[in-house]
Design an enzyme around this catalytic site. Sequence first.
Site, mmCIF file in Angstrom:
data_model
loop_
_atom_site.group_PDB
_atom_site.id
_atom_site.type_symbol
_atom_site.label_atom_id
_atom_site.label_comp_id
_atom_site.label_asym_id
_atom_site.label_seq_id
_atom_site.Cartn_x
_atom_site.Cartn_y
_atom_site.Cartn_z
ATOM 1 N N TYR A 54 -2.194 -3.668 -5.923
ATOM 2 C CA TYR A 54 -1.672 -3.710 -7.278
ATOM 3 C C TYR A 54 -1.829 -5.120 -7.851
ATOM 4 C CZ TYR A 54 0.710 0.692 -6.018
ATOM 5 O OH TYR A 54 1.014 1.964 -5.596
ATOM 6 N N SER A 152 -0.412 7.942 2.349
ATOM 7 C CA SER A 152 -0.423 8.288 0.934
ATOM 8 C C SER A 152 -1.659 9.104 0.613
ATOM 9 C CB SER A 152 -0.401 7.020 0.066
ATOM 10 O OG SER A 152 -0.469 7.344 -1.306
#
Length: 335
Positions: A54, A152
């Site tokens: 991120y 994920s």
Amino acid sequence: MEFRALGRSGLKISEITYGNWITHGSQVEEDAAQACVRAALDAGITTFDTADVYAAGRAEEVLGRALAGQRRESVEIFTKVFWPSGGSGPNDRGLSRKHIHEGVNASLRRLGTDYVDLYQAHRFDHSTPLEETMEAFADVVRAGKALYIGVSEWTAEQIRAGHALARELRVPLISNQPEYWMLWRVIESDVVPACEEAGVSQIVWSPIAQGMLTGKYLPGQAPPAGSRATDNNGGAGIIRRWLDDDDLLERVQRLRPLAEQAGLTLAQLAVAWVLQNPNVAAAIIGASRPEQVAENVKAAGVTLEPHLMKAIDEILGDKVERDPSVTATRSPVFD
């Protein structure tokens, strides 16, 4: 705030979890990001999710500074590894032993902590033997750099295989982080049953569909100024795919009376909806303003009546995506 056990473990997390994908380090200034984290803490949120990719690591740095001074034992910090977070070499991605060990050390440095509560494989790595990946995660846990491990966007088969290896290595794989919301239910038929068998919970991202389920986007009208759909640094490309479907946007507006019936806003209804799934431990919310945090946490502890859940299904109808094979497309195959 309500708290739920994460997987078949003793770890309790806040069922509303604060995530800083898109926002911290890119979309909002640090002062605003810090204010959002303070609002989350004030609202009783103890669980914070980020990833090394991120904003190329800046999101972890911002979160680390925002949580500085908090009692470390009173918060749960989650991060992830897989995508490149700065370098461009062939070993700067994936789930090799090299990248996992270098990744966790870099994440801890940016977060300003000695350990993370949950370290997650951000995608499945088709280029690295699963045995190598799970052994590297086991090393991270045994070194005290992570307490638990998760994944994920893994398929049911990948989760079963990873969990079997984790059991052999005696390390706790307890979570999966998929996209899940009213119109995106691809995990329900395949991934959720596999996770229930394995004692793995879902920590779901995008419960409000990047803002699409707030009702702010109206059929036949341009997106409101300042909304995410107009911000190329804030995920405009992700949400835009839904905004060309006027029928879908009209159905979202038809959910508004149901939300009002439950005493909720549309955003709160969306968050509460994902929390009705017993395999979901937490819904991740993001925010660019503290008021958004204060609004969304009101979905905590809400029980939606069966007739309301049925009415939601009837309104959304054939717009709901349920194909479980979609999950397999989320993990790239590197050359």
